[in-house]
Structures are given as C-alpha cells and as structure tokens.
Design an enzyme around this catalytic site. Structure first.
Site, PDB file in Angstrom:
ATOM      1  N   CYS A 297       5.077 -54.337  22.309  1.00 53.93           N
ATOM      2  CA  CYS A 297       4.663 -52.784  23.168  1.00 53.93           C
ATOM      3  C   CYS A 297       3.874 -52.551  23.581  1.00 53.93           C
ATOM      4  O   CYS A 297       3.853 -51.754  25.089  1.00 53.93           O
ATOM      5  CB  CYS A 297       4.835 -52.183  21.726  1.00 53.93           C
ATOM      6  SG  CYS A 297       3.682 -51.917  20.271  1.00 53.93           S
TER       7      CYS A 297
ATOM      8  N   GLU B 208       7.060 -45.540  16.101  1.00 50.92           N
ATOM      9  CA  GLU B 208       6.033 -46.334  17.338  1.00 50.92           C
ATOM     10  C   GLU B 208       7.328 -46.985  18.586  1.00 50.92           C
ATOM     11  O   GLU B 208       7.858 -47.677  18.526  1.00 50.92           O
ATOM     12  CB  GLU B 208       5.238 -47.867  16.933  1.00 50.92           C
ATOM     13  CG  GLU B 208       4.147 -48.212  17.948  1.00 50.92           C
ATOM     14  CD  GLU B 208       4.367 -49.066  18.240  1.00 50.92           C
ATOM     15  OE1 GLU B 208       4.920 -48.675  19.177  1.00 50.92           O
ATOM     16  OE2 GLU B 208       4.039 -50.069  18.411  1.00 50.92           O
TER      17      GLU B 208
HETATM   18  P1  NDP Z   1      16.012 -51.990  18.478  1.00 52.44           P
HETATM   19  O1  NDP Z   1      15.661 -50.175  18.312  1.00 52.44           O
HETATM   20  O2  NDP Z   1      17.769 -51.671  18.230  1.00 52.44           O
HETATM   21  O3  NDP Z   1      15.501 -52.601  17.135  1.00 52.44           O
HETATM   22  C1  NDP Z   1      14.549 -52.215  16.390  1.00 52.44           C
HETATM   23  C2  NDP Z   1      14.843 -52.358  14.910  1.00 52.44           C
HETATM   24  O4  NDP Z   1      15.691 -50.754  14.458  1.00 52.44           O
HETATM   25  C3  NDP Z   1      15.648 -53.293  14.789  1.00 52.44           C
HETATM   26  O5  NDP Z   1      15.846 -53.845  13.136  1.00 52.44           O
HETATM   27  C4  NDP Z   1      16.926 -52.332  14.410  1.00 52.44           C
HETATM   28  O6  NDP Z   1      18.290 -53.536  13.760  1.00 52.44           O
HETATM   29  C5  NDP Z   1      16.979 -51.522  14.078  1.00 52.44           C
HETATM   30  N1  NDP Z   1      18.902 -50.394  14.417  1.00 52.44           N
HETATM   31  C6  NDP Z   1      18.897 -50.971  15.335  1.00 52.44           C
HETATM   32  N2  NDP Z   1      19.763 -49.471  15.629  1.00 52.44           N
HETATM   33  C7  NDP Z   1      19.178 -48.492  14.116  1.00 52.44           C
HETATM   34  C8  NDP Z   1      19.332 -47.196  13.953  1.00 52.44           C
HETATM   35  N3  NDP Z   1      20.279 -46.355  14.401  1.00 52.44           N
HETATM   36  N4  NDP Z   1      18.454 -47.015  12.635  1.00 52.44           N
HETATM   37  C9  NDP Z   1      17.763 -47.385  11.911  1.00 52.44           C
HETATM   38  N5  NDP Z   1      17.606 -48.423  12.470  1.00 52.44           N
HETATM   39  C10 NDP Z   1      18.178 -49.386  13.647  1.00 52.44           C
HETATM   40  O7  NDP Z   1      15.153 -52.259  19.644  1.00 52.44           O
HETATM   41  P2  NDP Z   1      16.117 -53.686  20.006  1.00 52.44           P
HETATM   42  O8  NDP Z   1      15.792 -54.888  19.332  1.00 52.44           O
HETATM   43  O9  NDP Z   1      17.269 -53.467  20.472  1.00 52.44           O
HETATM   44  O10 NDP Z   1      15.527 -54.153  21.572  1.00 52.44           O
HETATM   45  C11 NDP Z   1      15.848 -53.326  22.407  1.00 52.44           C
HETATM   46  C12 NDP Z   1      14.629 -52.758  23.035  1.00 52.44           C
HETATM   47  O11 NDP Z   1      13.473 -51.866  22.546  1.00 52.44           O
HETATM   48  C13 NDP Z   1      13.622 -53.808  23.981  1.00 52.44           C
HETATM   49  O12 NDP Z   1      14.053 -53.739  24.838  1.00 52.44           O
HETATM   50  C14 NDP Z   1      11.925 -53.118  23.721  1.00 52.44           C
HETATM   51  O13 NDP Z   1      12.093 -52.204  25.139  1.00 52.44           O
HETATM   52  C15 NDP Z   1      12.165 -51.684  22.565  1.00 52.44           C
HETATM   53  N6  NDP Z   1      11.502 -52.234  21.667  1.00 52.44           N
HETATM   54  C16 NDP Z   1       9.874 -52.114  21.120  1.00 52.44           C
HETATM   55  C17 NDP Z   1       9.623 -53.077  20.702  1.00 52.44           C
HETATM   56  C18 NDP Z   1       7.829 -52.275  20.297  1.00 52.44           C
HETATM   57  O14 NDP Z   1       7.428 -53.150  19.641  1.00 52.44           O
HETATM   58  N7  NDP Z   1       7.651 -50.504  20.557  1.00 52.44           N
HETATM   59  C19 NDP Z   1       9.785 -53.984  19.733  1.00 52.44           C
HETATM   60  C20 NDP Z   1      11.029 -53.998  20.083  1.00 52.44           C
HETATM   61  C21 NDP Z   1      11.824 -53.720  21.119  1.00 52.44           C
HETATM   62  P3  NDP Z   1      18.578 -54.579  14.410  1.00 52.44           P
HETATM   63  O15 NDP Z   1      18.543 -55.146  15.266  1.00 52.44           O
HETATM   64  O16 NDP Z   1      18.904 -56.048  12.600  1.00 52.44           O
HETATM   65  O17 NDP Z   1      20.007 -54.331  13.962  1.00 52.44           O
END
Ligand code: NDP
Length: 469
Positions: free
Chosen positions: A276, A242
C-alpha cells in the site's frame, strides 16, 4: 500440506461451505482447499469472542503481555514453516517472506512496550477529572493478500493488547498462514480470544454488519472500505480503514539521480509493487526524465524473475490473476497513449503470474497507469515543469496514503507539508515502523495503526469526573 482448520472458540472447525481453492501464483496449481465458514459459524465465533471478552478484558496489561510475548515466541518458533507458506500462497521471494515473519514478531513484541496513559484533565483540591481507556469488545479484522501474515498481526495484536477479543478473516487468496496461526495460538490463548473464519467478501460483509462485533479494522481497496463503512452503520462500529493509495514521489530538480535511483526503485517495487505504501507515481523535472528512466530500467533489468522458492530469484510473481490482468491492461493503455516502456512491459511466457519490473516513461495524468493504483510491478514516470506543478500533480488524485520528496534536504523539508497524505518521507518511502503511527487521508482511509495512537484506536475513552468533597 497438512490439513488445516479454522479456529472457532479455541477449537478446530471444518468449514460448513464448500472449500476455497488456494493457488500458488508461481505455477497456478491448487495448493490447498481451505475451509469456508457459514454465517452460522461466524455467529459461533462471535459468541465465543463475546464470552471470552469478559475474562480477557479483565486482565491487567502485564498479564496480557505474558500472552502476547508467547504469541511472538510461537511465531518465532514456527518462522520457517510460516515463511514457506507465505511464499507458496503469496509468491514473494523466501527472503522477503522471512522478513514478513520477522516483522510479525517485531510488531507483536513492540505492543508490550507501550504504557497506556491515564490522562488527567483537571486536578484541583475539590476535583479530579481523568480519562482512562477501556477495550471496545469484539474486533473483526479483515486482511488482504499482499502481506498476509504481517497485516493480520498489525490488526490482531493491538486489539488483543487493549483487552479486546478478535475474529480474523484472511483474504480468500492467502488464507493458509492465518489458518495456521489460528491453530498455533489455540495452545497459547484462552478459548474465544482469537478466532479465524475463512471466506470471501460475503463473510467480510457479514462481519461488518454483525451487531456483536464492535469494531472492524480493514486493509484493502477503497471500494470494500466504503462498503464496510456503510454496513458498520448498523451498530455504529468503530473503524480503522487502511485503503488503497497511489503514492507520489517527487524528485526535486538537480537531485543526484545516480545516488537515489536504487532507493527509489526498491521503494517502488517492494513486494513486486504490491504494497500500500510503495511509490506508485514518480514526478521528475523534465530535464531529468530520460536519465531517471534509464537508471531505473538498468536496475529493473538486473532482477531475476521467478519462483519465490528458487534461491536466485529476486522478483516473484504477482499474487493473483485479477491483479496481473489489471497491471497488463494499465501498461497496454499507457503504451497506446504514447508512453515509453524503458524496461519490462510484457507478461513472461511461462506458467505463473510473472510480470517483470516495468518502467513506463513519458506518462501523464489521463493515462490509467497514473490515475489508478496499479498495485503491481510497474511504475510510471511523469514530467513536471517546476516544483509547484509537481506538487499540484501529486495532490490531484482522490487518495492520500503516503508521499515522498527526494533531493536537497532543506528544499524537501519546506515542501513536505504541501503533500496531501498521511506520511511524507524525505529521501525514502515505504518505511513503516512499529512505533510510528501510519494511516491515510482522503480516500485512503482514516484512523492510524502502530505506536501509542494505533493502540488507542482499539479502545474507548471513558472520562471519570470525581468530586472529592
Ligand atoms: P479487497 O478490498 O477486495 O479485499 C481485501 C479484503 O476485503 C479481503 O479479505 C476481501 O475478501 C475482503 N472483502 C471484499 N469485499 C468485502 C466487503 N464487501 N466487506 C468486507 N470485506 C470484504 O481487495 P482486492 O483483493 O480485490 O484488491 C483490489 C485492490 O485493492 C488492489 O488492486 C489494490 O489497489 C487495493 N489493495 C490495497 C491493499 C492495501 O494494503 N491497502 C491491499 C490489497 C489490495 P476476499 O478477497 O476473500 O473476497
């Protein structure tokens, strides 16, 4: 705050690595040093989950439902504390945090209401062929920082209900509520059924590469989703992704803007826009552009921006510095390309990541504020000439999570299927319900959550072909 631990194999675990500082976005102070797991600790959690799977998967649905209802009871009993944790680490106003905890309870209880059907493909004198659902194994859940508890529950509960065991990795920015949930559930679930490991993207990456994790459910950015997909090829993990959206709302010509403005505003700015499935772009007929901007600006200016713990706050901070900086740069880019700021438009001059609800009129494709998902307290308003032009602009991006059409019902119904997205709302947006499947298309991911379809995503289909004679 009391010391919190990770939950590994039913017991408290210190982090092997140096702790992660968790900030309060309302004042930028460190509120907690969260434990950080090593890869060896992830392996221990996975071993525990593999062992627990043997007995957990053998339980009947009714037996698992007893546990799942106890999880709901436990969240309910700890609602006050969980809501306060959410405000402190995530920033949203307390009332919204209570809504989040209430949502977590509702989604948990709802899962127990769904019967898993046995599909009969053929029933004849000599043959019966049926399809039954089996659990997948160990499910890894990786969650973001916007609705930290509710999204964790969205991942964990359907996986458990289907007989899988779960390892949850919260965002390093908002791990406290999930750590607390893990500790609370040590008294509810058998050891190893549910573990919590903390860390940054590296531990998420290790989860998606792990040979003994059979599925990842992920909510977050498209970039991380793509990385997970690549690593998941390792053992052909099942995936539910998602990912980011950039939802368009199309306001039909002659819509009654005075009547709709409040709902449009609320569904764009829910959770300070960090949702989202919130409206991220608004398309309005050129003749109504100014009126809509003014109406939305009037509502925006009535908000009281401040700490989520303050009783009169209606609008909290952005959750983290990166996201705030992204919002600032998108708005500045829009200003420099000729957009008009009708409300907000500047960071508040106080500690904390405060940015007021911001209405950007005269926006266009080609401006970053339109082409990129802002995921924060700002929405661009874009003119269109006719409805075909609006739909074409709405569909022109690579993402497709949700979309909406506002105005005359019959006209909206005719246009709904033309929007390229997973959910189309009519005269609404961002309404997500436990019994209704939700998911995206294009670069917003695949798979659905919620409802029967969401549960079945946590299962494997096994066909039994029975020769009766
Ligand atoms: P991320 O995708 O980086 O983070 C979401 C989760 O994924 C966190 O737990 C993060 O860990 C983890 N993660 C990061 N890199 C990896 C990887 N390579 N493999 C597995 N897990 C990973 O989102 P951001 O927080 O950086 O937000 C950036 C953008 O994402 C926002 O601006 C928005 O556009 C979108 N977003 C969308 C959401 C939604 O509900 N669909 C929710 C949040 C963000 P950690 O952060 O602990 O490093």
């Amino acid at each position: 705050m009391n010391k919190l631990w990770m939950t590994i194999n039913g017991a408290n675990a210190e982090g092997d690595l140096s702790p992660i500082s968790v900030l309060n976005p309302a004042d930028e102070t460190v509120i907690y040093e969260a434990p950080q797991a090593s890869i060896e600790q992830l392996d221990l959690a996975v071993e525990g989950a593999v062992n627990a799977f043997k007995t957990w998967s053998a339980l009947s649905q009714a037996e698992r439902d007893v546990y799942i209802n106890k999880i709901a009871d436990t969240i309910e009993e700890n609602a006050e504390q969980l809501a306060n944790i959410i405000v402190n680490e995530q920033g949203k106003p307390l009332q919204l945090a209570h809504m989040e905890v209430g949502g977590a309870v509702a989604w948990t209880r709802y899962a127990t209401n769904i019967d898993i059907p046995v599909e009969v493909y053929q029933e004849t004198d000599d043959k019966r062929i049926e399809g039954r659902r089996k659990p997948i194994g160990v499910v890894g859940s990786i969650t973001p920082w916007n609705w930290p508890l509710m999204i964790a529950i969205w991942h964990i509960i359907p996986a458990l209900r289907m007989g899988n065991t779960v390892i949850s990795k919260p965002s390093e920015l908002t791990p406290i509520n999930t750590l607390h949930l893990g500790e609370l559930l040590q008294d509810v679930l058998p050891a190893g059924v549910f573990s919590v490991v903390c860390g940054d993207g590296k531990i998420g990456q290790a989860m998606s590469e792990h040979k003994k994790i059979n599925k990842i459910v992920f909510t977050g950015s498209t970039l991380s989703g793509q990385r997970i997909m690549k690593s998941a090829a390792n053992n052909l993990k099942r995936l539910t992704l998602e990912l980011g959206g950039n939802d368009a709302a199309v306001i039909l010509p002659d819509a009654n803007l005075s009547k709709l403005a409040e709902a449009i505003f609320n569904t764009a700015f829910i959770n300070m826009g960090q949702t989202c499935a919130a409206i991220k772009r608004i398309y309005v007929h050129q003749s109504q552009h100014d009126q809509l901007c003014e109406l939305l600006a009037e509502i925006a200016d009535k908000n009281i921006v401040g700490s989520g713990l303050s009783a009169d706050t209606t609008f909290g901070p952005v959750q983290n510095k990166n996201q705030l900086e992204k919002v600032i740069s998108l708005v500045e880019d829009a200003k420099s390309h000729g957009a008009t700021i009708y409300a907000g438009g500047n960071r508040l001059d106080t500690p904390g990541y405060f940015y007021p609800p911001t209405i950007v009129g005269n926006a266009n494709h080609g401006m970053r504020i339109v082409d990129e998902e802002q995921f924060g307290p700002v929405v661009p308003i874009i003119r269109y000439t006719d409805v075909d032009d609006a739909i074409q602009q709405a569909n022109s991006l690579e993402v497709g999570l949700g979309g909406s059409i506002w105005g005359d019902l019959d006209s909206a119904m005719q246009l709904a299927s033309k929007l390229d997205c997973g959910t189309v709302w009519i005269n609404g947006h961002a309404e997500i319900l436990p019994h209704v499947p939700f998911g995206g298309c294009k670069m917003s991911g695949f798979g659905v959550e919620f409802g029967l379809e969401g549960l079945l995503e946590n299962s494997l289909l096994q066909v039994t072909n029975i020769n009766k004679n």
